[in-house]
Design a protein around this motif. Sequence first.
Motif, mmCIF file in Angstrom:
data_model
loop_
_atom_site.group_PDB
_atom_site.id
_atom_site.type_symbol
_atom_site.label_atom_id
_atom_site.label_comp_id
_atom_site.label_asym_id
_atom_site.label_seq_id
_atom_site.Cartn_x
_atom_site.Cartn_y
_atom_site.Cartn_z
ATOM 1 N N ASN A 19 40.507 104.041 6.069
ATOM 2 C CA ASN A 19 39.191 104.619 6.303
ATOM 3 C C ASN A 19 39.289 105.884 7.144
ATOM 4 O O ASN A 19 38.602 106.859 6.888
ATOM 5 C CB ASN A 19 38.285 103.599 6.983
ATOM 6 C CG ASN A 19 37.896 102.479 6.045
ATOM 7 O OD1 ASN A 19 37.960 102.633 4.844
ATOM 8 N ND2 ASN A 19 37.503 101.352 6.599
ATOM 9 N N LEU A 22 40.369 108.921 5.045
ATOM 10 C CA LEU A 22 39.322 109.553 4.248
ATOM 11 C C LEU A 22 38.448 110.460 5.101
ATOM 12 O O LEU A 22 38.061 111.548 4.672
ATOM 13 C CB LEU A 22 38.469 108.487 3.556
ATOM 14 C CG LEU A 22 39.168 107.678 2.475
ATOM 15 C CD1 LEU A 22 38.249 106.563 1.979
ATOM 16 C CD2 LEU A 22 39.595 108.549 1.322
ATOM 17 N N ASP A 23 38.139 110.047 6.322
ATOM 18 C CA ASP A 23 37.325 110.883 7.207
ATOM 19 C C ASP A 23 38.061 112.167 7.580
ATOM 20 O O ASP A 23 37.472 113.241 7.609
ATOM 21 C CB ASP A 23 36.953 110.116 8.471
ATOM 22 C CG ASP A 23 35.925 109.035 8.205
ATOM 23 O OD1 ASP A 23 35.357 109.009 7.090
ATOM 24 O OD2 ASP A 23 35.686 108.219 9.116
ATOM 25 N N GLU A 24 39.365 112.066 7.863
ATOM 26 C CA GLU A 24 40.143 113.250 8.205
ATOM 27 C C GLU A 24 40.204 114.217 7.027
ATOM 28 O O GLU A 24 40.132 115.426 7.208
ATOM 29 C CB GLU A 24 41.554 112.854 8.619
ATOM 30 C CG GLU A 24 41.624 112.184 9.968
ATOM 31 C CD GLU A 24 43.029 111.746 10.313
ATOM 32 O OE1 GLU A 24 43.981 112.255 9.697
ATOM 33 O OE2 GLU A 24 43.156 110.893 11.197
ATOM 34 N N LYS A 25 40.328 113.692 5.817
ATOM 35 C CA LYS A 25 40.369 114.542 4.629
ATOM 36 C C LYS A 25 39.044 115.296 4.471
ATOM 37 O O LYS A 25 39.029 116.465 4.121
ATOM 38 C CB LYS A 25 40.646 113.683 3.405
ATOM 39 C CG LYS A 25 40.920 114.456 2.159
ATOM 40 C CD LYS A 25 41.343 113.546 1.036
ATOM 41 C CE LYS A 25 41.627 114.322 -0.214
ATOM 42 N NZ LYS A 25 42.001 113.459 -1.330
ATOM 43 N N CYS A 26 37.947 114.633 4.759
ATOM 44 C CA CYS A 26 36.630 115.272 4.672
ATOM 45 C C CYS A 26 36.509 116.384 5.714
ATOM 46 O O CYS A 26 36.005 117.464 5.411
ATOM 47 C CB CYS A 26 35.532 114.237 4.866
ATOM 48 S SG CYS A 26 33.860 114.891 4.709
ATOM 49 N N ARG A 32 31.060 116.901 6.156
ATOM 50 C CA ARG A 32 30.570 115.919 7.123
ATOM 51 C C ARG A 32 30.275 114.622 6.390
ATOM 52 O O ARG A 32 29.758 114.633 5.268
ATOM 53 C CB ARG A 32 29.287 116.418 7.787
ATOM 54 C CG ARG A 32 29.533 117.579 8.699
ATOM 55 C CD ARG A 32 28.283 118.119 9.344
ATOM 56 N NE ARG A 32 27.258 117.113 9.566
ATOM 57 C CZ ARG A 32 26.004 117.383 9.847
ATOM 58 N NH1 ARG A 32 25.613 118.627 9.910
ATOM 59 N NH2 ARG A 32 25.132 116.440 10.052
ATOM 60 N N CYS A 33 30.579 113.499 7.013
ATOM 61 C CA CYS A 33 30.307 112.187 6.429
ATOM 62 C C CYS A 33 28.857 111.804 6.722
ATOM 63 O O CYS A 33 28.463 111.701 7.885
ATOM 64 C CB CYS A 33 31.259 111.143 7.006
ATOM 65 S SG CYS A 33 32.981 111.444 6.595
ATOM 66 N N CYS A 47 33.813 108.950 2.221
ATOM 67 C CA CYS A 47 34.280 108.631 3.562
ATOM 68 C C CYS A 47 34.310 107.113 3.702
ATOM 69 O O CYS A 47 34.129 106.388 2.732
ATOM 70 C CB CYS A 47 33.342 109.235 4.602
ATOM 71 S SG CYS A 47 33.282 111.034 4.567
ATOM 72 N N GLN A 48 34.490 106.655 4.921
ATOM 73 C CA GLN A 48 34.564 105.213 5.151
ATOM 74 C C GLN A 48 33.211 104.537 4.935
ATOM 75 O O GLN A 48 32.171 105.174 5.027
ATOM 76 C CB GLN A 48 35.072 104.939 6.554
ATOM 77 C CG GLN A 48 34.147 105.428 7.652
ATOM 78 C CD GLN A 48 34.699 105.097 9.006
ATOM 79 O OE1 GLN A 48 35.603 104.285 9.143
ATOM 80 N NE2 GLN A 48 34.152 105.717 10.023
ATOM 81 N N CYS A 53 31.043 112.508 1.667
ATOM 82 C CA CYS A 53 31.528 113.725 2.313
ATOM 83 C C CYS A 53 30.746 114.888 1.724
ATOM 84 O O CYS A 53 30.934 115.251 0.569
ATOM 85 C CB CYS A 53 33.025 113.890 2.076
ATOM 86 S SG CYS A 53 33.700 115.388 2.804
#
Length: 66
Positions: A19, A22-26, A32-33, A47-48, A53
């Motif tokens: 999880n 995925l946030d770092e990739k965004c 922004r998630c 995102c998580q 995203c």
Amino acid sequence: MKTFLFHLAVLLLLAPAKNAFLDEKCLKLNGRCENYCYKNQELAGLCQTGLKCCMTVEPCGRGIYE
């Protein structure tokens, strides 16, 4: 039975790491998630926990060449 418990433990330990990935990739995409994307944003990925995203769409630049 021991191998099943081992695999279950590994999956439970890796779930939070996936999880965060995925946030770092965004964030690298300057996104922004959020729960939903606005009209001036586009969906760039996931995102998580089912968040989207969202990236702001750049204006097309009309009037530059006029």
